[in-house]
Design an enzyme around this catalytic site. Structure first.
Site, PDB file in Angstrom:
ATOM      1  CG  MET A 145      -1.952  -1.083   1.255  1.00 28.00           C
ATOM      2  SD  MET A 145      -3.109  -0.975  -0.135  1.00 28.00           S
ATOM      3  CE  MET A 145      -3.845   0.625   0.164  1.00 28.00           C
ATOM      4  NE  ARG A 146       6.895   2.364   2.264  1.00 26.67           N
ATOM      5  CZ  ARG A 146       7.298   1.161   2.631  1.00 26.67           C
ATOM      6  NH1 ARG A 146       7.589   0.253   1.717  1.00 26.67           N
ATOM      7  NH2 ARG A 146       7.387   0.842   3.904  1.00 26.67           N
ATOM      8  CB  ALA A 147       2.490   2.377  -4.707  1.00 25.55           C
TER       9      ALA A 147
END
Length: 671
Positions: free
Chosen positions: A274-276
């Site tokens: 989910m970092r993107a």
């Protein structure tokens, strides 16, 4: 003080400048990784950015640059009294590639901590960079454990130093910028993902733009102060715009439509984690603030995707970075809100730039069944036939799909660069013993230190609960971890290897070993031999994707000068031993074992192989011989090398469990 090159005077490199400015507006974006060939103004642009950063207010005499308005309650120099502050320019701190862990995070005086209970802490570069810029040139050459520490601090906004139960924490919030030349090796995907944005830079091919670059550089070198003065007004405008965007940032609204587009884009490109999504959201918000808007538009989401996603799509070092912009536009249009009057991108934005297509399309395969190319060394019943004179070389065969291989390691205990292949004495790993420190103590062995100090407590007049520790009592922990090696591939590209299916399998096997070398942080080299000699297709390098590219285009044909290939490999190791004496080599010879051409080719190959055995060089022969009748020549070569032989099928994981043991056993017998 040296006058930096003005940021606004950098010619071109629009994406690079935008990414840096967005991080100046919102450090929460997560920094920038700048990838590109040498001589493309990467370092110049980063150093120029520091002059545009607003001044910061700091607590007077605080070594950790605490903000007077909200000082860090856990600051090692605290607690701070109200008042007493000063203003100074934001710092740009450079982290050298060869820096130690203590230089990065700071050093704790273990002797005083044990004997006096005092946290005597000397700040490192992370403390110096707090509320400024931390710049790492050639970040791909930085040791992995330092990159981990660096990115952890950037993500948490704090640095922790833990030494034998003694802990120090301080704030460390900074704009992280790394530059790298992909030709010198890649970062691991996990580390790539920790950089917020990435930018690919390349020198312009337009003559007029190149002329302007040279003109400005020469003018700056002749009179740095005068050149900077001519750009002072533009610099002031950008500085004011950064300040205005930072003030506007909290007011920017990220609507549900934009969030859906961000989530849909990350899902469409199959980005892990989910970092993107979070980085894209922060980047799109910063883009809106930089444009002076309080609403995030589809164009902000598109630009954020182009900056935040290319490096996160890279699954292995052989994947080309980039993003399919047509697919991006389709996704944004599909998930645009009904109230968006113009979800389509600007039709006048021009064609895709370099790397915009997410890699080149695979070339179409030629006819497989109708290949009428003559083989220089035809095989009948496993026997090589006389080669017709003047036979032409075969075109390059495509590699088969790579597979997971078992670990090949060098026997013994090394002291090379940190990696993941062979056993070595390292600064990180499991503790195996203790010794007196040579120089500064870095890793305390507590039990050994207490044992050394205990017999002398009465003589030293100990009266309280504390242990009386002196310098001579301190013991350094010795640790065992893993090192990276030099894996030198010696590949037979002669006519006997030219059969399409065989060479495809050979290239697939070498590609698999290259992928393994990338994951284990090795250097790799490639020597090929065919026709009348051998050549170094790739000198030792950390760039396994460069090795893969050379392998893919490797032609075949001609006789088999095995001795020439081995002698050339021996020369490569000799030179590399002078450059990097601590890195131990592993030679992987990929051949069917045949030796043809010239007088006594077999005897010459045997003598060349025994040079490796005499020097104790670990080696593996990948036997490429096929057919119902096998001559066993690769096994004989392995015996001369003092190594072991393994077939292509045995090279796959779970098929060569005893290979490492065999390598070690034969090396010991040779020694």
């Amino acid at each position: 003080m040296t006058t930096p090159f003005p940021f606004t005077a950098v010619v071109g490199q629009d994406d690079l400048r935008l990414a840096l400015l967005l991080n100046a507006v919102s450090p929460a974006v997560g920094g920038v990784l700048v990838r590109g060939e040498k001589g493309t103004a990467k370092s110049t642009a980063v150093r120029a950015l520091s002059a545009l950063m607003p001044e910061v207010d700091v607590v007077s005499e605080c070594r950790f640059s605490c903000d007077p308005g909200s000082p860090d309650p856990g600051c090692p120099d605290g607690p701070h009294e109200p008042g007493g502050f000063a203003s100074r320019p934001a710092r740009m701190v450079e982290l050298p590639v060869g820096a130690s862990e203590d230089r990065l995070v700071g050093a704790l005086d273990i002797e005083r901590a044990l004997s006096e209970g005092v946290k005597a802490f000397e700040p490192g570069l992370l403390a110096d960079a707090h509320r400024g810029i931390l710049y790492v040139d050639e970040v791909n050459l930085l040791h992995d454990h330092l990159v981990d520490l660096l990115l952890d601090a950037a993500a948490m906004g704090a640095s922790y130093v833990e030494r034998e139960g003694v802990s120090v924490r301080h704030a460390a919030r900074f704009l992280l910028v790394g530059t790298m030349n992909p030709e010198e090796g890649e970062l691991r995907p996990q580390l790539l993902d920790r950089f917020g944005l990435t930018v690919e830079v390349a020198a312009s091919r337009e003559p007029e733009q190149r002329v302007e670059v040279v003109r400005r550089r020469l003018a700056y070198d002749d009179d740095p102060a005068g050149f900077a003065a001519r750009w002072a007004e533009e610099e002031a405008d950008v500085r004011a715009r950064i300040v205005a965007a930072k003030k506007l940032l909290p007011s920017v609204r990220l609507g549900d439509d934009a969030l859906r587009q961000i989530a849909a884009t990350c899902a469409a490109f199959e980005v892990d984690g989910m970092r993107a999504d979070i980085v894209m959201a922060r980047t799109a918000t910063a883009l809106a603030a930089w444009a002076g808007r309080t609403d995030v538009l589809a164009e902000d989401v598109r630009q954020a995707a182009l900056l935040a996603l290319p490096h996160r799509r890279r699954r292995n070092p052989f994947d080309a970075p980039g993003l399919d912009e047509d697919k991006l536009d389709e996704t944004l249009e599909e998930f645009s809100g009904d109230d968006d009057p113009d979800p389509d991108p600007d039709p006048d934005s021009g064609p895709d730039g370099p790397g915009g297509g997410g890699g080149q399309p695979a070339p179409e395969d030629g006819p497989q069944g109708g290949d009428q190319e003559a083989r220089p060394e035809a095989e009948q019943d496993g026997q090589p036939q006389p080669q017709p004179s003047g036979a032409g070389e075969q075109s390059a065969a495509r590699a088969s799909e790579p597979f997971r291989t078992k670990v090949l390691s060098v026997p013994g205990l090394g002291e090379g660069a940190a990696g993941r292949r062979s056993r070595a004495r390292t600064e990180h790993g499991r503790t195996t013993g203790a010794r007196r420190p040579k120089g500064t103590l870095t890793k305390l062995h507590l039990a050994a230190t207490v044992l050394a100090a205990a017999p002398h407590q009465r003589a030293r007049g100990r009266s309280g609960p504390g242990l009386v520790v002196r310098r001579d009592d301190l013991r350094q922990a010795t640790r065992e971890g893993r090192e990276g090696n030099l894996v030198l591939f010696v590949v037979d590209a002669s006519g006997s290897m030219a059969a399409r299916q065989r060479m495809s399998a050979v290239k697939g096997a070498v590609l698999s070993l290259l992928l393994d070398a990338y994951q284990r942080r090795d250097k790799v080299g490639l020597v090929t031999f065919r026709g009348s000699g051998a050549e170094v297709a790739l000198p030792p390098t950390s760039s396994v994707d460069a090795a893969a590219a050379r392998l893919e285009s490797l032609p075949t044909g001609g006789r088999t000068p095995l001795s020439a290939g081995l002698l050339r490999a021996h020369d490569v190791l000799r030179v590399e031993r002078l450059r990097d004496p601590a890195r131990r080599p592993l030679v992987v010879v990929v051949t069917d074992g045949r030796a043809t051409g010239g007088p006594e080719p077999v005897a010459l190959a045997g003598r060349a192989a025994r040079l490796f055995a005499a020097e104790g060089v670990a080696s593996v022969v990948v036997d490429c011989e096929s057919g119902p009748v096998r001559l066993g020549l690769a096994g004989q070569l392995a015996g001369e090398l003092g190594g072991t032989a393994v077939t292509l099928d045995e090279l796959r994981a779970d098929s060569i469990a005893g290979l490492v043991k065999d390598v070690q056993g034969t090396s010991r017998r040779a020694a």
